[in-house]
Design a protein around this motif. Structure first.
Motif, short mmCIF file in Angstrom:
data_model
loop_
_atom_site.label_atom_id
_atom_site.label_comp_id
_atom_site.label_asym_id
_atom_site.label_seq_id
_atom_site.Cartn_x
_atom_site.Cartn_y
_atom_site.Cartn_z
N PRO A 385 0.80 -1.14 0.03
CA PRO A 385 -0.08 -0.06 0.03
C PRO A 385 0.73 1.16 -0.07
N GLN A 386 1.96 1.03 0.56
CA GLN A 386 2.93 2.33 0.47
C GLN A 386 3.57 2.69 -0.89
N LYS A 387 3.32 1.85 -1.84
CA LYS A 387 3.92 2.05 -3.10
C LYS A 387 2.66 2.13 -4.18
N ARG A 388 1.43 2.13 -3.53
CA ARG A 388 0.12 2.49 -4.43
C ARG A 388 0.12 3.99 -4.72
N ILE A 389 -0.60 4.19 -5.76
CA ILE A 389 -0.76 5.77 -6.14
C ILE A 389 -1.98 6.25 -5.31
N THR A 390 -1.93 7.52 -4.96
CA THR A 390 -3.09 7.99 -4.12
C THR A 390 -3.92 8.72 -4.94
N VAL A 391 -5.10 9.09 -4.39
CA VAL A 391 -6.20 9.47 -5.39
C VAL A 391 -5.78 10.67 -5.75
N GLU A 392 -5.09 11.68 -5.32
CA GLU A 392 -4.90 13.09 -5.66
C GLU A 392 -3.79 12.82 -6.85
N GLU A 393 -2.83 11.61 -6.67
CA GLU A 393 -2.09 11.58 -7.82
C GLU A 393 -2.57 10.86 -9.02
N SER A 394 -3.65 9.99 -8.64
CA SER A 394 -4.45 9.59 -9.66
C SER A 394 -4.98 10.52 -10.49
N LEU A 395 -5.57 11.61 -9.93
CA LEU A 395 -6.29 12.77 -10.77
C LEU A 395 -5.48 13.61 -11.67
N GLU A 396 -4.02 13.33 -11.18
CA GLU A 396 -2.92 14.25 -11.95
C GLU A 396 -2.40 13.10 -13.10
N HIS A 397 -2.85 12.15 -13.10
CA HIS A 397 -2.28 10.99 -14.10
C HIS A 397 -2.59 11.45 -15.50
N PRO A 398 -1.77 11.12 -16.41
CA PRO A 398 -2.11 11.68 -18.00
C PRO A 398 -3.34 10.88 -18.23
N PHE A 399 -3.70 9.83 -17.92
CA PHE A 399 -4.97 9.14 -18.43
C PHE A 399 -6.16 10.11 -18.13
N PHE A 400 -6.17 11.27 -17.20
CA PHE A 400 -7.35 11.99 -17.03
C PHE A 400 -6.87 13.40 -17.45
N ALA A 401 -5.92 13.60 -18.27
CA ALA A 401 -5.58 14.98 -19.03
C ALA A 401 -6.52 15.67 -19.62
N THR A 402 -7.52 15.01 -20.05
CA THR A 402 -8.59 15.75 -20.85
C THR A 402 -9.71 16.34 -20.12
N ILE A 403 -10.11 15.74 -18.91
CA ILE A 403 -11.10 15.96 -17.86
C ILE A 403 -10.79 16.60 -16.66
N HIS A 404 -9.31 16.25 -16.23
CA HIS A 404 -8.90 16.92 -14.94
C HIS A 404 -9.12 18.14 -14.72
N ASP A 405 -9.95 18.60 -13.61
CA ASP A 405 -9.88 20.18 -13.31
C ASP A 405 -9.94 20.50 -11.81
N PRO A 406 -8.60 20.77 -11.32
CA PRO A 406 -8.35 20.88 -9.97
C PRO A 406 -9.24 21.99 -9.24
N ASP A 407 -9.89 22.68 -9.90
CA ASP A 407 -10.90 23.70 -9.41
C ASP A 407 -12.46 23.02 -9.23
N ASP A 408 -12.32 21.94 -9.99
CA ASP A 408 -13.71 21.51 -9.47
C ASP A 408 -13.78 19.88 -9.22
N GLU A 409 -12.85 20.06 -8.28
CA GLU A 409 -12.50 18.47 -7.43
C GLU A 409 -12.48 18.92 -6.05
N PRO A 410 -13.54 19.06 -5.31
CA PRO A 410 -13.63 19.54 -4.00
C PRO A 410 -13.12 18.64 -3.06
#
Length: 452
Positions: A385-410
């Motif tokens: 689990p210490q090597k597992r990606i976090t939810v914050e890091e997941s949102l920054e991942h390139p897979f979500f590049a087209t829909i990730h919006d830090p201002d709309d992730e409360p």
């Protein structure tokens, strides 16, 4: 090594491990016959509080109250009769009773029964028409709430959490029906939004899913987890059946009966004896690998991600040993150092006996997935689990590049207080606490209506 070596056909049925939380929790319109397992919970209890003395009195105590509702796009005045001066402005105040799946539903006449949409050991869910708001809702009757302390605590926990949360991707509690008798009520009725289906039914359907569909589903799950984890809450029972969707692919997570604290500074004794759906359970939970964290939700999300990609469960284990074998065949066997760090001696011995394996080639396992999808999935399904990606890091991942919006992730501005879990309670005290939560819900709702 072929796919058959580590995975089984989707027809394998998931073992039921307890009497609570299966498809009853899914407030979707579609009926579901597939059962999923849930909770055998620890005997932790909640703290007692002073009983609220204020009854469910209305801000308007007249026998008739004028309300305005929308019908066929037109605003019309509608006079609703109130029975005893205790009704609230948004309630008719008179109950009606009807049979559903062998039990009686007794709900306010504001709600018109449509059909049953879920039935399990924990309760029954129906769809209904809300005549006041002119919209469809789901009503869950939790039966025999006080037959077992664990069921009563689970009900109290879920009510408190649903009242606390306010997020687009988390199921919204719209009403809590006031029990007709305060002292000895045995059932609780939760009213929520009604969604068309759940992710389990989408996965098992013939509907084609593009990577954009999958990306949007996963993004919404992780967006909700960011909110939960920021409020120091771990869901602990993420699975396709607990993820509801509407026709626009908008997604909401439900079923918080197993949720717990995720604050490392707090005592984590509340996280012991966890039993939920095995197929989505993280290795650290199976192996009792010390104090686990919000990383367990990331693992479950990775399992869901893989299941959407291949349209069948990734780790359909028959028991915990088979589960671990399937996991290590896909993600590889942990290092000797990691195995030696396991606190449970039997777990260490079992893991040492497993054959040495490296992570299976995810490109072969998920041939239709893009490079970014495979990279994210491999980081979510890390054994340690210490090597597992976090939810914050997941949102920054390139897979979500087209829909990730830090201002709309409360994030959740106020952390949830689980202190009520620590004290011992009787069934009588739990009944009073649940009743007080219901009354508090209506007090706040009445205040909102006054402000409007």
């Amino acid at each position: 090594m072929s796919k058959r070596e580590y995975s089984q056909d989707n027809s394998d049925s998931e073992e039921q491990e307890s009497t609570s939380s299966n498809e009853t929790e899914s407030t979707s319109e579609s009926d579901s016959s597939d059962s999923s397992s849930s909770s055998s919970e620890e005997s932790t209890t909640s703290s007692s509080s002073e009983e609220t003395s204020e009854e469910n009195s209305s801000s308007s105590e007249d026998e008739e109250t004028e309300t305005k509702t929308k019908t066929n796009g037109q605003v019309v005045e509608n006079k609703q009769s109130f029975s005893d001066g205790k009704s609230l402005p948004w309630m008719v105040g008179k109950n009606h009773t009807f049979p559903v799946a062998g039990t009686e539903f007794t709900i306010d006449q504001r709600y018109q029964y449509i059909k049953k949409i879920g039935h399990g050991a924990y309760g029954i869910v129906i769809s209904a028409k809300d005549r006041f708001e002119n919209e469809s809702v789901a009503i869950k009757k939790i039966m025999g709430v006080f037959d077992r302390l664990t069921d009563a605590k689970r009900t109290l926990r879920e009510i408190k959490l649903l009242k606390h949360f306010n997020h687009e991707n988390i199921l919204c509690l719209t009403d809590l029906l006031i029990p007709p008798v305060k002292e000895n009520f045995t059932s609780v009725y939760l009213v929520t939004e009604l969604l068309a289906t759940d992710l389990r039914q989408i996965i098992n359907s013939e509907q084609q899913l593009s990577e954009d569909h999958i990306r949007y589903f996963l993004y919404q799950i992780i967006r909700a987890l960011k909110y939960l984890h920021s409020g120091k809450v771990i869901h602990r029972d993420l699975k396709p059946g607990n993820i509801l969707l509407n026709e626009n692919c908008d997604l909401k997570i439900c079923d918080f009966g197993l949720a717990r604290i995720s604050d490392p500074e707090e005592e984590n004794h509340l996280l012991t004896q966890y039993v939920a759906t095995r197929w989505y359970r993280s290795p650290e939970i199976i192996l009792s690998w010390g104090e686990y964290t919000s990383a367990v939700d990331v693992w479950s999300t990775g399992c869901i991600f893989a299941e959407i990609l291949n349209r069948k469960p990734l780790f359909p284990g028959k028991d915990f040993m088979h589960q671990l074998k399937l996991i290590t065949m896909v993600v590889g066997k942990p290092s000797k150092k990691e195995i030696n760090s396991l606190e449970n001696e039997k777990a260490r011995k079992f893991m040492k006996k497993l054959p040495n394996r490296k992570q299976f080639d995810f490109h072969k396992l998920f041939p239709s997935a893009s490079e970014d999808a495979i990279d994210l999935l491999s980081k979510m399904l890390q054994f340690n689990p210490q090597k597992r990606i976090t939810v914050e890091e997941s949102l920054e991942h390139p897979f979500f590049a087209t829909i990730h919006d830090p201002d709309d992730e409360p994030i959740c501005e106020e952390t949830f207080d689980f202190s009520f879990e620590k004290d011992k309670l009787t069934k009588g005290k739990l009944r009073r606490l649940i009743y007080n939560e219901i009354i508090d819900f209506h007090k706040k709702k009445r205040q909102t209506y006054k402000e409007k």
